[in-house]
Design a protein around this motif. Sequence first.
Motif, PDB file in Angstrom:
ATOM      1  N   ARG A 127       6.424  12.797 -15.239  1.00  0.00           N
ATOM      2  CA  ARG A 127       5.366  12.492 -16.215  1.00  0.00           C
ATOM      3  C   ARG A 127       5.113  11.005 -16.421  1.00  0.00           C
ATOM      4  NH1 ARG A 127       3.257  17.443 -15.880  1.00  0.00           N
ATOM      5  NH2 ARG A 127       4.802  19.063 -16.345  1.00  0.00           N
ATOM      6  N   VAL A 128       5.539  10.154 -15.474  1.00  0.00           N
ATOM      7  CA  VAL A 128       5.190   8.740 -15.555  1.00  0.00           C
ATOM      8  C   VAL A 128       3.777   8.569 -15.018  1.00  0.00           C
ATOM      9  CG1 VAL A 128       5.753   6.415 -14.733  1.00  0.00           C
ATOM     10  CG2 VAL A 128       7.584   8.021 -15.323  1.00  0.00           C
ATOM     11  N   SER A 129       2.966   7.780 -15.701  1.00  0.00           N
ATOM     12  CA  SER A 129       1.559   7.646 -15.327  1.00  0.00           C
ATOM     13  C   SER A 129       1.385   6.921 -13.991  1.00  0.00           C
ATOM     14  CB  SER A 129       0.795   6.897 -16.417  1.00  0.00           C
ATOM     15  OG  SER A 129       1.333   5.599 -16.604  1.00  0.00           O
ATOM     16  N   TYR A 130       0.266   7.186 -13.346  1.00  0.00           N
ATOM     17  CA  TYR A 130      -0.074   6.577 -12.064  1.00  0.00           C
ATOM     18  C   TYR A 130      -0.246   5.068 -12.209  1.00  0.00           C
ATOM     19  CZ  TYR A 130      -3.043   5.209  -8.117  1.00  0.00           C
ATOM     20  OH  TYR A 130      -3.579   4.571  -7.034  1.00  0.00           O
ATOM     21  N   LYS A 131       0.273   4.309 -11.237  1.00  0.00           N
ATOM     22  CA  LYS A 131       0.144   2.848 -11.244  1.00  0.00           C
ATOM     23  C   LYS A 131      -0.646   2.419 -10.001  1.00  0.00           C
ATOM     24  CE  LYS A 131       4.592   1.939 -13.555  1.00  0.00           C
ATOM     25  NZ  LYS A 131       4.998   3.354 -13.718  1.00  0.00           N
ATOM     26  N   PRO A 132      -1.754   1.724 -10.169  1.00  0.00           N
ATOM     27  CA  PRO A 132      -2.534   1.267  -9.014  1.00  0.00           C
ATOM     28  C   PRO A 132      -1.819   0.203  -8.196  1.00  0.00           C
ATOM     29  CG  PRO A 132      -3.460   0.398 -11.038  1.00  0.00           C
ATOM     30  CD  PRO A 132      -2.412   1.381 -11.449  1.00  0.00           C
ATOM     31  N   GLU A 133      -0.949  -0.571  -8.847  1.00  0.00           N
ATOM     32  CA  GLU A 133      -0.132  -1.552  -8.132  1.00  0.00           C
ATOM     33  C   GLU A 133       1.308  -1.372  -8.572  1.00  0.00           C
ATOM     34  OE1 GLU A 133      -2.275  -3.811 -10.327  1.00  0.00           O
ATOM     35  OE2 GLU A 133      -4.071  -3.742  -9.089  1.00  0.00           O
ATOM     36  N   ILE A 134       2.227  -1.442  -7.631  1.00  0.00           N
ATOM     37  CA  ILE A 134       3.649  -1.326  -7.934  1.00  0.00           C
ATOM     38  C   ILE A 134       4.272  -2.722  -7.838  1.00  0.00           C
ATOM     39  CG2 ILE A 134       5.848  -0.305  -7.290  1.00  0.00           C
ATOM     40  CD1 ILE A 134       3.818   1.730  -8.300  1.00  0.00           C
ATOM     41  N   ILE A 135       4.742  -3.223  -8.967  1.00  0.00           N
ATOM     42  CA  ILE A 135       5.411  -4.529  -9.007  1.00  0.00           C
ATOM     43  C   ILE A 135       6.738  -4.309  -9.718  1.00  0.00           C
ATOM     44  CG2 ILE A 135       5.224  -6.950  -9.651  1.00  0.00           C
ATOM     45  CD1 ILE A 135       2.205  -6.594  -9.863  1.00  0.00           C
ATOM     46  N   ARG A 155      -5.238  -9.858   0.250  1.00  0.00           N
ATOM     47  CA  ARG A 155      -6.210  -9.455   1.265  1.00  0.00           C
ATOM     48  C   ARG A 155      -5.604  -8.450   2.236  1.00  0.00           C
ATOM     49  NH1 ARG A 155      -7.875 -14.723   0.239  1.00  0.00           N
ATOM     50  NH2 ARG A 155      -6.327 -15.674   1.607  1.00  0.00           N
ATOM     51  N   ALA A 156      -4.357  -8.700   2.644  1.00  0.00           N
ATOM     52  CA  ALA A 156      -3.696  -7.789   3.582  1.00  0.00           C
ATOM     53  C   ALA A 156      -3.483  -6.418   2.950  1.00  0.00           C
ATOM     54  CB  ALA A 156      -2.354  -8.380   4.018  1.00  0.00           C
ATOM     55  N   ARG A 157      -3.117  -6.398   1.686  1.00  0.00           N
ATOM     56  CA  ARG A 157      -2.898  -5.132   0.976  1.00  0.00           C
ATOM     57  C   ARG A 157      -4.199  -4.335   0.873  1.00  0.00           C
ATOM     58  NH1 ARG A 157      -3.367  -3.001  -4.136  1.00  0.00           N
ATOM     59  NH2 ARG A 157      -1.675  -1.568  -4.764  1.00  0.00           N
ATOM     60  N   SER A 158      -5.264  -5.021   0.533  1.00  0.00           N
ATOM     61  CA  SER A 158      -6.567  -4.371   0.400  1.00  0.00           C
ATOM     62  C   SER A 158      -7.006  -3.758   1.727  1.00  0.00           C
ATOM     63  CB  SER A 158      -7.616  -5.386  -0.070  1.00  0.00           C
ATOM     64  OG  SER A 158      -7.233  -5.992  -1.279  1.00  0.00           O
ATOM     65  N   LEU A 159      -6.832  -4.530   2.794  1.00  0.00           N
ATOM     66  CA  LEU A 159      -7.220  -4.045   4.111  1.00  0.00           C
ATOM     67  C   LEU A 159      -6.370  -2.845   4.532  1.00  0.00           C
ATOM     68  CD1 LEU A 159      -9.040  -4.493   6.563  1.00  0.00           C
ATOM     69  CD2 LEU A 159      -7.284  -6.044   7.482  1.00  0.00           C
ATOM     70  N   ALA A 160      -5.073  -2.870   4.200  1.00  0.00           N
ATOM     71  CA  ALA A 160      -4.179  -1.775   4.573  1.00  0.00           C
ATOM     72  C   ALA A 160      -4.581  -0.472   3.892  1.00  0.00           C
ATOM     73  CB  ALA A 160      -2.739  -2.136   4.195  1.00  0.00           C
ATOM     74  N   LEU A 161      -4.935  -0.550   2.625  1.00  0.00           N
ATOM     75  CA  LEU A 161      -5.367   0.657   1.915  1.00  0.00           C
ATOM     76  C   LEU A 161      -6.654   1.208   2.510  1.00  0.00           C
ATOM     77  CD1 LEU A 161      -4.617  -0.294  -1.800  1.00  0.00           C
ATOM     78  CD2 LEU A 161      -3.645   1.629  -0.541  1.00  0.00           C
ATOM     79  N   ASP A 204      -2.802  14.251  -5.550  1.00  0.00           N
ATOM     80  CA  ASP A 204      -3.458  13.617  -6.704  1.00  0.00           C
ATOM     81  C   ASP A 204      -3.359  12.094  -6.618  1.00  0.00           C
ATOM     82  OD1 ASP A 204      -4.567  13.735  -9.548  1.00  0.00           O
ATOM     83  OD2 ASP A 204      -2.689  12.656  -9.874  1.00  0.00           O
ATOM     84  N   GLY A 205      -2.181  11.592  -6.223  1.00  0.00           N
ATOM     85  CA  GLY A 205      -2.010  10.144  -6.094  1.00  0.00           C
ATOM     86  C   GLY A 205      -2.887   9.565  -4.998  1.00  0.00           C
ATOM     87  N   PHE A 206      -2.990  10.289  -3.877  1.00  0.00           N
ATOM     88  CA  PHE A 206      -3.879   9.829  -2.803  1.00  0.00           C
ATOM     89  C   PHE A 206      -5.325   9.774  -3.279  1.00  0.00           C
ATOM     90  CE2 PHE A 206      -1.479  10.640   1.433  1.00  0.00           C
ATOM     91  CZ  PHE A 206      -0.370   9.970   0.927  1.00  0.00           C
ATOM     92  N   GLU A 207      -5.732  10.789  -4.029  1.00  0.00           N
ATOM     93  CA  GLU A 207      -7.118  10.832  -4.518  1.00  0.00           C
ATOM     94  C   GLU A 207      -7.382   9.699  -5.492  1.00  0.00           C
ATOM     95  OE1 GLU A 207     -10.958  11.763  -4.800  1.00  0.00           O
ATOM     96  OE2 GLU A 207      -9.509  12.634  -3.390  1.00  0.00           O
ATOM     97  N   LYS A 208      -6.427   9.420  -6.363  1.00  0.00           N
ATOM     98  CA  LYS A 208      -6.594   8.312  -7.317  1.00  0.00           C
ATOM     99  C   LYS A 208      -6.711   6.989  -6.569  1.00  0.00           C
ATOM    100  CE  LYS A 208      -4.543   9.828 -11.703  1.00  0.00           C
ATOM    101  NZ  LYS A 208      -4.572  11.279 -11.528  1.00  0.00           N
ATOM    102  N   THR A 209      -5.872   6.818  -5.543  1.00  0.00           N
ATOM    103  CA  THR A 209      -5.922   5.573  -4.771  1.00  0.00           C
ATOM    104  C   THR A 209      -7.221   5.477  -3.981  1.00  0.00           C
ATOM    105  OG1 THR A 209      -3.505   5.671  -4.574  1.00  0.00           O
ATOM    106  CG2 THR A 209      -4.662   4.157  -3.125  1.00  0.00           C
ATOM    107  N   ALA A 230       0.837  -1.202   0.000  1.00  0.00           N
ATOM    108  CA  ALA A 230       0.000   0.000   0.000  1.00  0.00           C
ATOM    109  C   ALA A 230       0.872   1.252   0.000  1.00  0.00           C
ATOM    110  CB  ALA A 230      -0.934  -0.014   1.208  1.00  0.00           C
ATOM    111  N   TYR A 231       1.941   1.203   0.779  1.00  0.00           N
ATOM    112  CA  TYR A 231       2.899   2.318   0.853  1.00  0.00           C
ATOM    113  C   TYR A 231       3.540   2.576  -0.508  1.00  0.00           C
ATOM    114  CZ  TYR A 231       7.476   4.426   1.937  1.00  0.00           C
ATOM    115  OH  TYR A 231       8.617   5.205   1.945  1.00  0.00           O
ATOM    116  N   GLU A 232       3.938   1.513  -1.205  1.00  0.00           N
ATOM    117  CA  GLU A 232       4.535   1.689  -2.531  1.00  0.00           C
ATOM    118  C   GLU A 232       3.549   2.336  -3.495  1.00  0.00           C
ATOM    119  OE1 GLU A 232       8.167  -1.160  -3.533  1.00  0.00           O
ATOM    120  OE2 GLU A 232       6.234  -2.164  -3.761  1.00  0.00           O
ATOM    121  N   THR A 233       2.271   1.964  -3.397  1.00  0.00           N
ATOM    122  CA  THR A 233       1.273   2.596  -4.248  1.00  0.00           C
ATOM    123  C   THR A 233       1.096   4.066  -3.892  1.00  0.00           C
ATOM    124  OG1 THR A 233       0.062   0.545  -4.679  1.00  0.00           O
ATOM    125  CG2 THR A 233      -1.175   2.598  -4.877  1.00  0.00           C
TER     126      THR A 233
END
Length: 504
Positions: A338-346, A362-368, A422-427, A295-298
């Motif tokens: 100018r790199v586009s937003y990524k919902p998941e960072i891999i 599941r843990a990631r979803s709950l953390a967000l 902006d990134g927080f709002e997108k997430t 979640a932090y990486e996102t």
Amino acid sequence: MAKSLFLWSWVVTLPVTLIGGYWVFSTVERFHTYKVRYNPVNKSELDLGNIARYEIARLVQRIRAGVANNFRHNETSLKRIHLILSESEVARLEAHMPQSGFEYVKGRLLIDGKIEKAKVKYRGDTFYRWAWDKKSMRIKTTKNNLLDGLRYSNLLAPRTEEQLNNHLSYRLADIMGLVAPATEIVRLFVNGEDRGVHIKVEQINELTLRRHRLMPGDIYRGEIIGKDRYRGSNIGSLFDSPAVWDKVAINNHFDEHDIAPLTLLIDLVNRGSNPNAQAKLSEIMDMAVWGRYSAYETLTQSTHADDIHNWRLYYDPWRGKFLPVIWDTMGWHDRLRRVSYKPEIIASSLMKAMFSNGDFIRARSLALKQFFDSGKDELFLREVRQTIQTMEKEIVSDPFLNPPDPDTVKSHMSRLEQVIADGFEKTKRINVEDVAQVKDYGHYVLHNPDLKTIWQESGEDLYSWGEAHWNTFGYKENRPDIPAIPHIRYTYTRHTLELSVASK
């Protein structure tokens, strides 16, 4: 009249000649040291023209900062770090840059009003940290005289126009309850000379664990870039071999060279598609913490922990689990370019394997969800605003500001604030919805020991096997029903992805 002007022309020509000569000398010297002799690959910042422009701009900033400090009487709202180095020790540091700068020299440090012994060197794998006037340093105190409770501290010269990437990244990690180095914005003085704003960052070691109330254990360091690169080898990834890792903290209850837990982890990462490997990952990874880490990486949009650098892994020997340790995140760096937003960072083989694990998802979803529900996003955004306001006042009088233009830096810091929001709002727009009650077939298999054994022997996907067994036999058997759990739906601008999350 003309004769009089000629006689007094030296008043103009002499300063211009001296300044011009100094500019030419400084430009050629820096170009020769860092571009010709050091010769970094494909680094246009060190081209002669760019260095010449930097030298002019830094002279202007020195004058600007001098005037500002005269009016401010050298006042600062930041903590002051006073470092004392003899001329001979400075000469040793600068003797053959950059190589000479990586060896400790003796110095003195003002700690709690007393001058104490310390050692100092330059630090950093890339020229951003030491090729310019403001250089990154590492300070080592004595065991009995710690600086803010730390024996090893880094005084980092910000490497980007926005200055605050790592400082704010570490602050966010702390707010999210992750293991991260202590960080503080400070003003550095060397032999009484103002060296400007630096970011003081804790060097990761056993004291980091103690500060986070964790049991003593190994911290593995993964770096194969810059000075740590394994030249001439076929190793292109940290997850190719445990041999390219070392330790920055050691559990003295075990052999210093014991790397069995890391060896197991790397083996599991390389077998990430295997159901048995995924089940074992769930055992040795603290999934609640790894969910927060992802979640932090996102939230930081950071891809800096990749297959070649910036990994720190703590192994808790008492629980037999790995935890991530945050290091050199450089948050929002790519988004600001100018790199586009990524919902998941891999960005690494490890995270690729983790994203195939249901417990991790599941843990990631709950953390967000918890991050936004708790209001920590608003807390952090307020801190961002306050930090930038402080920096805006400080950089005007920073004689070694880089880039050496306060207006440019202010503009980039303002944009950093916008990108974070902006990134927080997108997430946050990843809408959390209760959807149709579904059966968690993974839970069904793992909580029935006989089924778990049969599934492990089958080699099939956990959830597919569980669903097939339930629909064929399970619903007829006298077993506890499968708990129905809420799902969340991640709704992005371009696509929709459904992920399960633990019950509230």
